[in-house]
Design a protein around this motif. Structure first.
Motif, PDB file in Angstrom:
ATOM      1  N   LYS A   1      -5.628  -4.658   5.577  1.00  0.00           N
ATOM      2  CA  LYS A   1      -6.224  -5.463   4.264  1.00  0.00           C
ATOM      3  C   LYS A   1      -5.766  -5.091   3.123  1.00  0.00           C
ATOM      4  O   LYS A   1      -5.628  -3.872   2.757  1.00  0.00           O
ATOM      5  CB  LYS A   1      -7.888  -5.076   4.279  1.00  0.00           C
ATOM      6  CG  LYS A   1      -8.570  -5.960   3.165  1.00  0.00           C
ATOM      7  CD  LYS A   1      -9.931  -5.781   3.131  1.00  0.00           C
ATOM      8  CE  LYS A   1     -10.586  -6.735   2.050  1.00  0.00           C
ATOM      9  NZ  LYS A   1     -12.037  -6.346   1.904  1.00  0.00           N
ATOM     10  N   PRO A   2      -5.065  -5.878   2.464  1.00  0.00           N
ATOM     11  CA  PRO A   2      -4.486  -5.745   1.104  1.00  0.00           C
ATOM     12  C   PRO A   2      -5.298  -5.061   0.104  1.00  0.00           C
ATOM     13  O   PRO A   2      -6.507  -5.445   0.157  1.00  0.00           O
ATOM     14  CB  PRO A   2      -3.971  -7.147   0.591  1.00  0.00           C
ATOM     15  CG  PRO A   2      -3.876  -8.014   1.844  1.00  0.00           C
ATOM     16  CD  PRO A   2      -5.120  -7.472   2.811  1.00  0.00           C
ATOM     17  N   PRO A   3      -4.830  -4.285  -0.932  1.00  0.00           N
ATOM     18  CA  PRO A   3      -3.693  -4.014  -1.026  1.00  0.00           C
ATOM     19  C   PRO A   3      -2.716  -3.008  -0.259  1.00  0.00           C
ATOM     20  O   PRO A   3      -1.545  -2.781  -0.410  1.00  0.00           O
ATOM     21  CB  PRO A   3      -3.719  -3.286  -2.582  1.00  0.00           C
ATOM     22  CG  PRO A   3      -4.819  -2.690  -2.436  1.00  0.00           C
ATOM     23  CD  PRO A   3      -5.878  -3.251  -1.709  1.00  0.00           C
ATOM     24  N   ALA A   4      -3.469  -2.476   0.905  1.00  0.00           N
ATOM     25  CA  ALA A   4      -2.725  -1.786   1.768  1.00  0.00           C
ATOM     26  C   ALA A   4      -1.528  -2.738   2.689  1.00  0.00           C
ATOM     27  O   ALA A   4      -1.834  -3.649   2.623  1.00  0.00           O
ATOM     28  CB  ALA A   4      -3.609  -0.937   2.873  1.00  0.00           C
ATOM     29  N   MET A   5      -0.641  -1.925   2.939  1.00  0.00           N
ATOM     30  CA  MET A   5       0.425  -2.887   3.736  1.00  0.00           C
ATOM     31  C   MET A   5       1.345  -1.863   4.643  1.00  0.00           C
ATOM     32  O   MET A   5       1.410  -0.998   4.304  1.00  0.00           O
ATOM     33  CB  MET A   5       1.270  -3.539   2.675  1.00  0.00           C
ATOM     34  CG  MET A   5       2.256  -2.962   1.675  1.00  0.00           C
ATOM     35  SD  MET A   5       2.596  -3.964   0.328  1.00  0.00           S
ATOM     36  CE  MET A   5       3.749  -5.258   0.922  1.00  0.00           C
ATOM     37  N   HIS A   6       2.142  -2.721   5.310  1.00  0.00           N
ATOM     38  CA  HIS A   6       2.971  -1.900   5.956  1.00  0.00           C
ATOM     39  C   HIS A   6       4.378  -1.884   5.369  1.00  0.00           C
ATOM     40  O   HIS A   6       4.870  -2.893   4.623  1.00  0.00           O
ATOM     41  CB  HIS A   6       3.205  -2.567   7.590  1.00  0.00           C
ATOM     42  CG  HIS A   6       1.874  -2.241   8.305  1.00  0.00           C
ATOM     43  ND1 HIS A   6       1.798  -1.153   8.877  1.00  0.00           N
ATOM     44  CD2 HIS A   6       1.057  -3.532   8.926  1.00  0.00           C
ATOM     45  CE1 HIS A   6       0.579  -1.146   9.542  1.00  0.00           C
ATOM     46  NE2 HIS A   6       0.355  -2.475   9.576  1.00  0.00           N
ATOM     47  N   SER A   7       5.192  -0.818   5.480  1.00  0.00           N
ATOM     48  CA  SER A   7       6.391  -0.730   4.812  1.00  0.00           C
ATOM     49  C   SER A   7       7.587  -1.960   5.462  1.00  0.00           C
ATOM     50  O   SER A   7       8.347  -2.353   4.538  1.00  0.00           O
ATOM     51  CB  SER A   7       7.085   0.457   5.004  1.00  0.00           C
ATOM     52  OG  SER A   7       7.224   1.003   6.398  1.00  0.00           O
ATOM     53  N   ASP A   8       7.241  -2.226   6.692  1.00  0.00           N
ATOM     54  CA  ASP A   8       8.261  -3.359   7.161  1.00  0.00           C
ATOM     55  C   ASP A   8       8.082  -4.565   6.432  1.00  0.00           C
ATOM     56  O   ASP A   8       9.032  -5.125   6.032  1.00  0.00           O
ATOM     57  CB  ASP A   8       7.908  -3.536   8.512  1.00  0.00           C
ATOM     58  CG  ASP A   8       8.284  -2.444   9.533  1.00  0.00           C
ATOM     59  OD1 ASP A   8       9.112  -1.567   9.041  1.00  0.00           O
ATOM     60  OD2 ASP A   8       7.867  -2.311  10.649  1.00  0.00           O
ATOM     61  N   LYS A   9       6.890  -5.128   6.164  1.00  0.00           N
ATOM     62  CA  LYS A   9       6.475  -6.220   5.379  1.00  0.00           C
ATOM     63  C   LYS A   9       7.075  -6.162   3.928  1.00  0.00           C
ATOM     64  O   LYS A   9       7.508  -6.932   3.359  1.00  0.00           O
ATOM     65  CB  LYS A   9       4.987  -6.256   5.211  1.00  0.00           C
ATOM     66  CG  LYS A   9       4.525  -7.814   4.747  1.00  0.00           C
ATOM     67  CD  LYS A   9       4.941  -8.942   5.191  1.00  0.00           C
ATOM     68  CE  LYS A   9       4.457 -10.323   4.614  1.00  0.00           C
ATOM     69  NZ  LYS A   9       5.186 -11.347   4.882  1.00  0.00           N
ATOM     70  N   LEU A  10       6.875  -4.934   3.196  1.00  0.00           N
ATOM     71  CA  LEU A  10       7.243  -4.463   1.776  1.00  0.00           C
ATOM     72  C   LEU A  10       9.016  -4.654   1.833  1.00  0.00           C
ATOM     73  O   LEU A  10       9.353  -5.587   0.898  1.00  0.00           O
ATOM     74  CB  LEU A  10       7.108  -3.185   1.610  1.00  0.00           C
ATOM     75  CG  LEU A  10       7.621  -2.824   0.336  1.00  0.00           C
ATOM     76  CD1 LEU A  10       7.264  -3.659  -0.888  1.00  0.00           C
ATOM     77  CD2 LEU A  10       7.347  -1.307   0.017  1.00  0.00           C
ATOM     78  N   PHE A  11       9.541  -4.044   2.820  1.00  0.00           N
ATOM     79  CA  PHE A  11      11.136  -4.119   2.568  1.00  0.00           C
ATOM     80  C   PHE A  11      11.269  -5.610   2.984  1.00  0.00           C
ATOM     81  O   PHE A  11      12.747  -6.050   2.408  1.00  0.00           O
ATOM     82  CB  PHE A  11      11.717  -3.062   3.335  1.00  0.00           C
ATOM     83  CG  PHE A  11      11.861  -1.732   2.934  1.00  0.00           C
ATOM     84  CD1 PHE A  11      13.027  -1.233   2.472  1.00  0.00           C
ATOM     85  CD2 PHE A  11      10.539  -1.135   2.726  1.00  0.00           C
ATOM     86  CE1 PHE A  11      12.908  -0.092   1.940  1.00  0.00           C
ATOM     87  CE2 PHE A  11      10.688   0.271   2.113  1.00  0.00           C
ATOM     88  CZ  PHE A  11      11.722   0.689   1.588  1.00  0.00           C
TER      89      PHE A  11
ATOM     90  N   SER B   1      -0.962  -2.826  -7.343  1.00  0.00           N
ATOM     91  CA  SER B   1      -2.399  -2.976  -6.555  1.00  0.00           C
ATOM     92  C   SER B   1      -3.556  -3.504  -7.112  1.00  0.00           C
ATOM     93  O   SER B   1      -4.672  -3.503  -6.736  1.00  0.00           O
ATOM     94  CB  SER B   1      -2.755  -1.686  -6.047  1.00  0.00           C
ATOM     95  OG  SER B   1      -2.908  -0.495  -7.163  1.00  0.00           O
ATOM     96  N   ASN B   2      -3.448  -3.622  -8.523  1.00  0.00           N
ATOM     97  CA  ASN B   2      -4.746  -3.861  -9.355  1.00  0.00           C
ATOM     98  C   ASN B   2      -4.460  -5.624  -9.762  1.00  0.00           C
ATOM     99  O   ASN B   2      -3.763  -5.858 -10.439  1.00  0.00           O
ATOM    100  CB  ASN B   2      -4.550  -3.169 -10.652  1.00  0.00           C
ATOM    101  CG  ASN B   2      -6.067  -3.359 -11.400  1.00  0.00           C
ATOM    102  OD1 ASN B   2      -6.776  -4.458 -11.387  1.00  0.00           O
ATOM    103  ND2 ASN B   2      -6.566  -2.444 -12.224  1.00  0.00           N
ATOM    104  N   SER B   3      -5.341  -6.332  -9.163  1.00  0.00           N
ATOM    105  CA  SER B   3      -5.362  -7.741  -9.298  1.00  0.00           C
ATOM    106  C   SER B   3      -5.331  -8.248 -10.911  1.00  0.00           C
ATOM    107  O   SER B   3      -4.728  -9.343 -11.220  1.00  0.00           O
ATOM    108  CB  SER B   3      -6.162  -8.426  -8.464  1.00  0.00           C
ATOM    109  OG  SER B   3      -7.663  -8.085  -8.849  1.00  0.00           O
TER     110      SER B   3
END
Length: 326
Positions: free
Chosen positions: A92-102, A54-56
């Motif tokens: 808004k990144p770094p938050a995200m949905h688990s569907d996108k992650l998987f 999460s840290n750019s």
């Protein structure tokens, strides 16, 4: 936030590999890898790693490492502890949905009773530790978020204080809480390693260690704990569709741990509470803190069969409890 020494990284690598079965191994999701000390150790051991950072500021080095390998490492900009935020609209990144992650990881959903599809490793943020344990618990029981994809194994560094709560038994008056019951019913809990706080980057401005204070439970270490969802969690009367009611029941019972269970049942307008306890071989005068986690599951399933939890007022309180925790 991140591991400070290669020696500890090798210890973590051994713990994560321990008990591995022959054949294809689950994907290892490493959360907040930072400078990549552990990442390199895991890669050298031949593991396939997805690094969620999460840290750019750490991304260029991790991406450079990714490009030097042949698909063994995938780097994703995101924050595991901000997965599936309770907001509407664009995330808004770094938050995200688990569907996108998987989807990005290339991992498909598997049945609950199948083998573990993903092993996750991370350190719980200390300021949000209790809140994160509750959010993960709800996701587990409702098969939401990462648990839509199967029995994701959690390997987490948590404070010694919270580890004592998660593994507490009846008789440990202060430590035995709703979290104890719910995590023990939901997961196999294994202590893999205990590491002094001094091994981590936790210094205050004055040079002291930023160790969360605890006056009634030991808190001298961070504990690497493996939480493996029970394969038979949903084989009885407990289902993802009624699990929030089970959570609420346990929370209500242990809100006043010294209170008698019969009094709690009577407050729910259950006329035959004493008879129900006798059938379950639970003493009539048992206090809420006297029941083992498996007793709470048996009690819930008996109440489900008695249609006790079909009352509208109970469901209203369940929904309010969920909103408060979220």
């Amino acid at each position: 936030r991140f591991i400070a020494c290669p020696q500890l990284a090798r210890t973590v690598q051994r713990c994560l590999q321990n008990g591995a079965r022959p054949g294809p191994q689950p994907v290892l999701l490493e959360c907040a890898p930072g400078p990549g000390i552990l990442t390199r150790t895991l890669l050298n051991a031949g593991l396939r790693v997805v690094a969620l950072e999460s840290n750019s500021a750490f991304l260029p080095n991790l991406q450079s490492l990714e490009n030097s390998l042949d698909g063994q490492l995938k780097v994703i900009y995101g924050d595991f502890f901000r997965l599936d935020p309770l907001v509407t609209g664009t995330v808004k990144p770094p938050a995200m949905h688990s569907d996108k992650l998987f989807e990005t990881m290339g991992v498909a959903a598997v049945p609950w009773r199948a083998d573990v599809p993903v092993k996750m490793f991370g350190i719980l943020p200390q300021k949000k530790e209790r809140n994160m344990l509750w959010r993960l618990l709800f996701a587990l029981y409702e098969c939401n978020s990462i648990f839509k994809y199967g029995r994701v194994e959690l390997n987490l560094f948590i404070s010694e204080r919270e580890y004592k709560v998660l593994t507490a038994k009846p008789g440990e008056a202060r430590a035995y809480q709703a979290l104890s019951v719910l995590w023990q019913v939901g997961c196999e809990i294994q202590l893999l390693h205990m590491e002094p706080w001094s091994s981590f980057v936790t210094n205050l401005k004055n040079g002291g260690l930023a160790v969360p204070k605890s006056t009634w439970l030991p808190n001298d270490h961070l504990c690497l704990v493996r939480l493996t969802p029970q394969q038979n969690l949903f084989t009885g009367g407990l289902k993802p569709t009624n699990s929030s009611t089970f959570i609420f029941m346990v929370k209500q019972c242990l809100a006043k741990p010294k209170s008698r269970l019969t009094d709690k049942l009577n407050s729910w307008s259950l006329d035959n509470g004493g008879k129900l306890l006798r059938e379950l071989e639970i003493p009539k005068n048992a206090a809420a803190r006297n029941l083992y986690p498996e007793d709470y599951r048996r009690l819930f399933e008996a109440l489900q069969n008695s249609n006790m939890f079909t009352e509208t007022w109970f469901h209203d309180e369940v929904l309010e409890s969920i909103r408060n925790i979220n």
